[in-house]
Structure formats: structure tokens, C-alpha cells
Design an enzyme around this catalytic site. Structure first.
Site, PDB file in Angstrom:
ATOM      1  N   TYR A 150      70.356   9.122 -27.202  1.00  0.00           N
ATOM      2  CA  TYR A 150      70.554   9.351 -25.770  1.00  0.00           C
ATOM      3  C   TYR A 150      72.029   9.625 -25.480  1.00  0.00           C
ATOM      4  CZ  TYR A 150      70.227   8.407 -20.703  1.00  0.00           C
ATOM      5  OH  TYR A 150      70.272   8.492 -19.323  1.00  0.00           O
ATOM      6  N   GLY A 153      73.261  12.734 -27.290  1.00  0.00           N
ATOM      7  CA  GLY A 153      72.540  13.887 -26.731  1.00  0.00           C
ATOM      8  C   GLY A 153      73.141  14.293 -25.396  1.00  0.00           C
ATOM      9  N   VAL A 193      66.106  -3.660 -13.645  1.00  0.00           N
ATOM     10  CA  VAL A 193      65.717  -3.963 -12.263  1.00  0.00           C
ATOM     11  C   VAL A 193      64.194  -4.043 -12.146  1.00  0.00           C
ATOM     12  CG1 VAL A 193      65.769  -3.159  -9.877  1.00  0.00           C
ATOM     13  CG2 VAL A 193      67.826  -2.976 -11.282  1.00  0.00           C
ATOM     14  N   GLY A 212      73.453 -13.057 -20.543  1.00  0.00           N
ATOM     15  CA  GLY A 212      73.424 -12.612 -19.148  1.00  0.00           C
ATOM     16  C   GLY A 212      74.797 -12.383 -18.546  1.00  0.00           C
ATOM     17  N   THR A 215      77.656  -6.946 -17.638  1.00  0.00           N
ATOM     18  CA  THR A 215      77.601  -6.475 -16.246  1.00  0.00           C
ATOM     19  C   THR A 215      77.122  -5.023 -16.151  1.00  0.00           C
ATOM     20  OG1 THR A 215      79.868  -5.615 -16.193  1.00  0.00           O
ATOM     21  CG2 THR A 215      79.569  -7.954 -15.633  1.00  0.00           C
ATOM     22  N   GLN A 281      80.072  -4.257 -20.311  1.00  0.00           N
ATOM     23  CA  GLN A 281      80.471  -4.141 -18.904  1.00  0.00           C
ATOM     24  C   GLN A 281      80.405  -2.682 -18.485  1.00  0.00           C
ATOM     25  OE1 GLN A 281      84.537  -5.473 -18.638  1.00  0.00           O
ATOM     26  NE2 GLN A 281      85.279  -3.980 -20.113  1.00  0.00           N
ATOM     27  N   ARG A 282      80.141  -2.494 -17.192  1.00  0.00           N
ATOM     28  CA  ARG A 282      80.101  -1.114 -16.719  1.00  0.00           C
ATOM     29  C   ARG A 282      80.296  -1.089 -15.207  1.00  0.00           C
ATOM     30  NH1 ARG A 282      74.935   1.409 -18.276  1.00  0.00           N
ATOM     31  NH2 ARG A 282      75.713   1.679 -20.379  1.00  0.00           N
TER      32      ARG A 282
HETATM   33  P1  NAD Z   1      62.632   9.026 -15.588  1.00  0.00           P
HETATM   34  O1  NAD Z   1      62.260   8.660 -16.975  1.00  0.00           O
HETATM   35  O2  NAD Z   1      61.862   8.438 -14.464  1.00  0.00           O
HETATM   36  O3  NAD Z   1      62.656  10.608 -15.394  1.00  0.00           O
HETATM   37  C1  NAD Z   1      62.849  11.528 -16.426  1.00  0.00           C
HETATM   38  C2  NAD Z   1      61.822  12.630 -16.265  1.00  0.00           C
HETATM   39  O4  NAD Z   1      62.026  13.626 -17.291  1.00  0.00           O
HETATM   40  C3  NAD Z   1      60.388  12.135 -16.431  1.00  0.00           C
HETATM   41  O5  NAD Z   1      59.597  12.608 -15.377  1.00  0.00           O
HETATM   42  C4  NAD Z   1      59.965  12.715 -17.773  1.00  0.00           C
HETATM   43  O6  NAD Z   1      58.555  12.923 -17.858  1.00  0.00           O
HETATM   44  C5  NAD Z   1      60.763  13.989 -17.825  1.00  0.00           C
HETATM   45  N1  NAD Z   1      60.974  14.506 -19.178  1.00  0.00           N
HETATM   46  C6  NAD Z   1      61.364  13.829 -20.282  1.00  0.00           C
HETATM   47  N2  NAD Z   1      61.448  14.651 -21.341  1.00  0.00           N
HETATM   48  C7  NAD Z   1      61.114  15.897 -20.895  1.00  0.00           C
HETATM   49  C8  NAD Z   1      60.983  17.164 -21.515  1.00  0.00           C
HETATM   50  N3  NAD Z   1      61.253  17.342 -22.817  1.00  0.00           N
HETATM   51  N4  NAD Z   1      60.595  18.210 -20.752  1.00  0.00           N
HETATM   52  C9  NAD Z   1      60.304  18.070 -19.432  1.00  0.00           C
HETATM   53  N5  NAD Z   1      60.409  16.880 -18.804  1.00  0.00           N
HETATM   54  C10 NAD Z   1      60.801  15.802 -19.514  1.00  0.00           C
HETATM   55  O7  NAD Z   1      64.198   8.635 -15.439  1.00  0.00           O
HETATM   56  P2  NAD Z   1      65.193   8.790 -14.202  1.00  0.00           P
HETATM   57  O8  NAD Z   1      65.825   7.481 -13.988  1.00  0.00           O
HETATM   58  O9  NAD Z   1      64.533   9.473 -13.087  1.00  0.00           O
HETATM   59  O10 NAD Z   1      66.304   9.731 -14.856  1.00  0.00           O
HETATM   60  C11 NAD Z   1      66.419  11.108 -14.505  1.00  0.00           C
HETATM   61  C12 NAD Z   1      67.668  11.674 -15.155  1.00  0.00           C
HETATM   62  O11 NAD Z   1      68.825  10.988 -14.692  1.00  0.00           O
HETATM   63  C13 NAD Z   1      67.678  11.579 -16.681  1.00  0.00           C
HETATM   64  O12 NAD Z   1      68.255  12.747 -17.212  1.00  0.00           O
HETATM   65  C14 NAD Z   1      68.584  10.404 -16.944  1.00  0.00           C
HETATM   66  O13 NAD Z   1      69.238  10.516 -18.181  1.00  0.00           O
HETATM   67  C15 NAD Z   1      69.571  10.511 -15.792  1.00  0.00           C
HETATM   68  N6  NAD Z   1      70.166   9.195 -15.501  1.00  0.00           N
HETATM   69  C16 NAD Z   1      69.470   8.235 -14.838  1.00  0.00           C
HETATM   70  C17 NAD Z   1      70.052   7.001 -14.595  1.00  0.00           C
HETATM   71  C18 NAD Z   1      69.345   5.907 -13.859  1.00  0.00           C
HETATM   72  O14 NAD Z   1      69.872   4.804 -13.783  1.00  0.00           O
HETATM   73  N7  NAD Z   1      68.204   6.104 -13.258  1.00  0.00           N
HETATM   74  C19 NAD Z   1      71.354   6.737 -15.062  1.00  0.00           C
HETATM   75  C20 NAD Z   1      72.017   7.745 -15.764  1.00  0.00           C
HETATM   76  C21 NAD Z   1      71.429   8.976 -15.961  1.00  0.00           C
HETATM   77  N1  UDP Z   2      68.275  -6.317 -19.667  1.00  0.00           N
HETATM   78  C1  UDP Z   2      67.870  -7.647 -19.550  1.00  0.00           C
HETATM   79  N2  UDP Z   2      66.537  -7.901 -19.425  1.00  0.00           N
HETATM   80  C2  UDP Z   2      65.591  -6.921 -19.359  1.00  0.00           C
HETATM   81  C3  UDP Z   2      66.019  -5.572 -19.453  1.00  0.00           C
HETATM   82  C4  UDP Z   2      67.367  -5.318 -19.626  1.00  0.00           C
HETATM   83  O1  UDP Z   2      68.696  -8.577 -19.594  1.00  0.00           O
HETATM   84  O2  UDP Z   2      64.404  -7.252 -19.214  1.00  0.00           O
HETATM   85  C5  UDP Z   2      69.715  -6.056 -19.788  1.00  0.00           C
HETATM   86  C6  UDP Z   2      70.102  -5.092 -20.908  1.00  0.00           C
HETATM   87  O3  UDP Z   2      70.295  -5.795 -22.114  1.00  0.00           O
HETATM   88  C7  UDP Z   2      71.393  -4.496 -20.366  1.00  0.00           C
HETATM   89  C8  UDP Z   2      71.176  -4.484 -18.852  1.00  0.00           C
HETATM   90  O4  UDP Z   2      70.122  -5.420 -18.594  1.00  0.00           O
HETATM   91  O5  UDP Z   2      72.484  -5.338 -20.660  1.00  0.00           O
HETATM   92  C9  UDP Z   2      70.785  -3.117 -18.308  1.00  0.00           C
HETATM   93  O6  UDP Z   2      69.709  -2.641 -19.083  1.00  0.00           O
HETATM   94  P1  UDP Z   2      68.912  -1.295 -18.749  1.00  0.00           P
HETATM   95  O7  UDP Z   2      67.945  -1.095 -19.853  1.00  0.00           O
HETATM   96  O8  UDP Z   2      68.400  -1.352 -17.365  1.00  0.00           O
HETATM   97  O9  UDP Z   2      70.026  -0.155 -18.744  1.00  0.00           O
HETATM   98  P2  UDP Z   2      71.309   0.198 -19.661  1.00  0.00           P
HETATM   99  O10 UDP Z   2      71.464  -0.805 -20.754  1.00  0.00           O
HETATM  100  O11 UDP Z   2      71.009   1.552 -20.182  1.00  0.00           O
HETATM  101  O12 UDP Z   2      72.427   0.144 -18.694  1.00  0.00           O
END
Ligand code: NAD
Ligand code: UDP
Ligand code: UDP
Length: 320
Positions: A150, A153, A193, A212, A215, A281-282
Site C-alpha cells: 500500500y 504503491g 473507528v 494504545g 496516535t 504517531q500521525r
Molecule cells: P474503500 O475501501 O471504502 O474504497 C476503495 C474503493 O476502491 C472500493 O469501493 C473498492 O471496491 C475500490 N477498488 C479497489 N480496487 C479496485 C480496482 N482494482 N479497480 C476498481 N476499483 C477498486 O476505502 P476509502 O476509505 O473510501 O478509500 C478511498 C481512497 O482514499 C483509497 O485510494 C485510499 O487509499 C484513500 N485514502 C483513504 C483514507 C481513509 O482514511 N479513509 C486515508 C488515506 C487514503
Molecule cells: N487499531 C486498534 N484496534 C483495532 C484496529 C486498529 O488498536 O481494532 C489501531 C492500529 O493498530 C493503528 C490505529 O488503530 O495503530 C489505526 O489503525 P487503522 O487500521 O484504522 O489505520 P492505519 O493504521 O492505516 O492508520
């Protein structure tokens, strides 16, 4: 009379996902023609069911790793699973989606001279040693770990966007999204969440990974969609990358306590092993977004956003 110049044909890849479906809603409300392309890997038709009868909405089941020939004015490239559980399920497909998907959508944008926005991520910063993270920080990413499909990519997709911009003069916008939540997250999405809310509503143990203390900063979906729309509307000279998120920073323990408090649940908090390479942290530095996106700033605080999200999940349980 139709105003042809104002109505845009907008492609949203990943449009049946959590963020994409909210973006489709918003674009339709603005009067645009929306083509939603999704392979339904993590998204669902339920997220866009209410849009299917809309005369300016079209859904196409398609995988962006394969070429796509359509005529559009703007492209929002969101296709990619976002939850660690799902993107690690088929890591090779995750990299293909990010990289081949970006190449195909950029090739499409090049052919039709469309403007194109990439949904990048705070994961490009990896496990950061700079805090909060400004766009100028290059990140600390493990290239060979379980999150790399991820993170790398998405980093390669950013590279492609900037190379198409320099080499082919494409109009690009790169937004780096920090953890975003809200209604239409899938109950089994696996992100923190939705996990905590579902566990609290079911009275199950709330699972904190590690101690926990790590952040995250959580942005409510409406604030995120507003920023994406504004980013697409910036002058052609503005490419980003630009951070989008809510700078409020919370430990996972604090998040669990808030969710338990708002739901009034009797769930216990349990601690389970921390996954590999989990960032400690983020928090976004959103100075650039506030300057470049016409005074944009997040409006919805965590407690308000959690209440709305909890209401959504509670209603879904009632139906189920
Ligand atoms: P999500 O998984 O709900 O949505 C992703 C969508 O992409 C899904 O509908 C899935 O079916 C589709 N998809 C996956 N692979 C595909 C493919 N090869 N061809 C066509 N469709 C495909 O996730 P989201 O939270 O809605 O995320 C949307 C975008 O935002 C993603 O690119 C994700 O990396 C980016 N993003 C989201 C967050 C977040 O916190 N929600 C944070 C950072 C980046
Ligand atoms: N996390 C957690 N319990 C869960 C799912 C996630 O404590 O049931 C933690 C996870 O280890 C990370 C943070 O919550 O530290 C955010 O995780 P998430 O998968 O939502 O997103 P990302 O790690 O990609 O920010
Ligand atoms: N592509 C696409 N739709 C289009 C135009 C191109 O999906 O309308 C794909 C095409 O399959 C190609 C990729 O985008 O592999 C990159 O296109 P580009 O023109 O940049 O490169 P080339 O065609 O020379 O490989």
C-alpha cells in the site's frame, strides 16, 4: 436551457467505496455528470444504491488495472482498498491497483486532456520521525514489510502523477489523506473507528492493538470531501501534494474511551499484539491546505463526527 460549459463529466474511480460514494453525492449535488467506476472489492452497491436512478449518475463495474476508454473532463482516482486488513489480503493486487491503476487513469487523462486528482495517503510518510508531518517530509517507509504494498504503491502513484505532469504537461492534483471516518464505512472494514464502534455497540471487547499509546488524527468525511473538491478546483499551477486531515491527535486508548462513552457501552478494553510496522504517531500539518484551498479548515470535531457515525452504525444494526 442547459449550461454545457458548467456541467462536467466526472469520473470517480473507487466511487462505490466509503469516500468515493460521498464524493459522488457531492458532485451530483453540484450538477455534474458522474461516472462511478469500481470493481466492488471493498466497496458495495449499497453505498450508491440511492444514486442508481439518478439521470446524471452511471455505474460501471471495472477493475482499474485494465485500460478504460471513456470521455470525461475530470478524474478523481480513489480506487484502492484502504484498510490494512483488506489491502494485505491480496498485496500484489494492491500494488497493481495503485500502480497500474494510476498508469491507466493517467493515460486516460492524457488522451482526453482531463484534470486528474490522486487520493494519496499519510502512509507515504510511513512511521514518521518528523511530527506533525508537512508535505516537505519524505517519509520513513519500510519497502519490504506487510504494509509496503500500500505505502510504496501509493508512493509510486505519486511519482507517476508528477512525471505525467512534467513529461506530458498533465494537470494533476495530489492530496494526502489522513485517517478519515464517517457513515458508510463498512462494519467489517477492519479500520479502528469502525472496529471500535461495532464492538462497543455489540457489547464485545474493544480491541486495542499494542498499549494504545499510538496516535492518529481523525477527519470527518464531509470535511475531507470539501477539501477534495476545492483541490480539484485550484489553479492549474497548483499540483500539491497537499495534506488533508484534521490535526486533532488522539491515542487509540483515548479513542476507545470516547467511543465507549458516547455509545454508553459496557464493553471492556482489551490489549492485543501490535501489527508489524504500525506507525507510532500521525498528525497532519495542514498549513498548506488552509492557504491553498480557499480558507478550508476542518469543521467537525471528533466527538461530533463519532456521534454521527455511531448513529449510522446503530441504524444499520436495527435493519440487520
Ligand atoms: P474503500 O475501501 O471504502 O474504497 C476503495 C474503493 O476502491 C472500493 O469501493 C473498492 O471496491 C475500490 N477498488 C479497489 N480496487 C479496485 C480496482 N482494482 N479497480 C476498481 N476499483 C477498486 O476505502 P476509502 O476509505 O473510501 O478509500 C478511498 C481512497 O482514499 C483509497 O485510494 C485510499 O487509499 C484513500 N485514502 C483513504 C483514507 C481513509 O482514511 N479513509 C486515508 C488515506 C487514503
Ligand atoms: N487499531 C486498534 N484496534 C483495532 C484496529 C486498529 O488498536 O481494532 C489501531 C492500529 O493498530 C493503528 C490505529 O488503530 O495503530 C489505526 O489503525 P487503522 O487500521 O484504522 O489505520 P492505519 O493504521 O492505516 O492508520
Ligand atoms: N489508457 C487507458 N485509457 C485511455 C488511454 C490510455 O486506459 O483512454 C491506458 C493504456 O492502456 C496505457 C496507459 O493508459 O497502457 C498509459 O497510457 P500512455 O498513453 O501514457 O502510454 P502508452 O499508451 O504509450 O503505454
Amino acid at each position: 436551457m442547459r449550461t454545457y460549459n458548467l456541467v462536467k463529466r466526472v469520473l470517480v474511480t473507487g466511487g462505490a467505496g466509503f469516500l468515493g460514494s460521498h464524493l459522488c453525492d457531492r458532485l451530483l449535488a453540484m450538477g455534474h455528470d458522474v461516472l462511478c467506476v469500481d470493481n466492488l472489492f471493498t466497496g458495495s452497491k449499497a453505498n450508491i444504491e440511492h444514486l442508481l436512478p439518478h439521470p446524471r449518475f452511471e455505474f460501471l463495474r471495472h477493475d482499474v488495472t485494465f485500460p478504460l476508454y471513456v470521455e470525461v473532463d475530470e478524474i478523481y482516482n480513489l480506487a484502492c482498498p484502504a484498510s490494512p486488513v483488506h489491502y494485505q489480503h491480496d498485496p500484489v493486487q494492491t500494488t497493481k491497483t495503485s500502480v497500474h491503476g494510476a498508469i491507466n487513469m493517467l493515460g486516460l487523462a492524457k488522451r482526453v486532456r482531463a484534470k486528474i486528482l490522486q487520493a494519496s495517503t499519510s502512509e507515504v510518510y510511513g512511521d514518521p520521525e518528523v511530527h506533525p508531518q508537512p508535505e516537505s517530509y519524505w517519509g520513513r517507509v519500510n519497502p519490504i514489510g506487510p504494509r509496503s504494498c500500500y505505502d510504496e504503491g501509493k508512493r509510486c502513484a505519486e511519482t507517476l502523477f508528477f512525471d505525467y505532469h512534467r513529461q506530458h504537461k498533465l494537470r494533476v492534483k495530489v492530496v494526502r489523506i489522513f485517517n478519515t471516518y464517517g457513515p458508510r464505512m463498512h462494519p467489517n472494514d477492519g479500520r479502528v473507528v469502525s472496529n471500535f464502534i461495532m464492538q462497543a455497540l455489540r457489547g464485545e471487547d474493544v480491541t486495542i492493538y499494542g498499549d494504545g499509546s499510538q496516535t492518529r488524527s481523525f477527519c470527518y468525511v464531509d470535511d475531507l470531501v470539501e477539501a477534495m473538491i476545492r483541490a480539484m478546483g485550484t489553479d492549474d499551477g497548483f499540483t500539491g501534494p497537499v495534506n488533508i486531515g484534521n490535526p486533532g491527535e488522539f491515542s487509540m486508548l483515548e479513542l476507545a474511551q470516547q467511543v465507549i462513552g458516547i455509545t454508553g457501552s459496557r464493553s471492556r478494553i482489551v490489549f492485543t499484539p501490535l501489527p508489524a510496522d504500525d506507525p507510532k504517531q500521525r498528525r497532519p500539518d495542514i498549513t498548506l491546505a488552509q492557504q491553498a484551498l480557499g480558507g478550508w479548515t476542518p469543521q467537525v470535531d471528533l466527538a461530533t463526527g463519532l456521534r454521527r457515525t455511531i448513529d449510522y452504525f446503530r441504524a444499520g444494526m436495527g435493519e440487520g
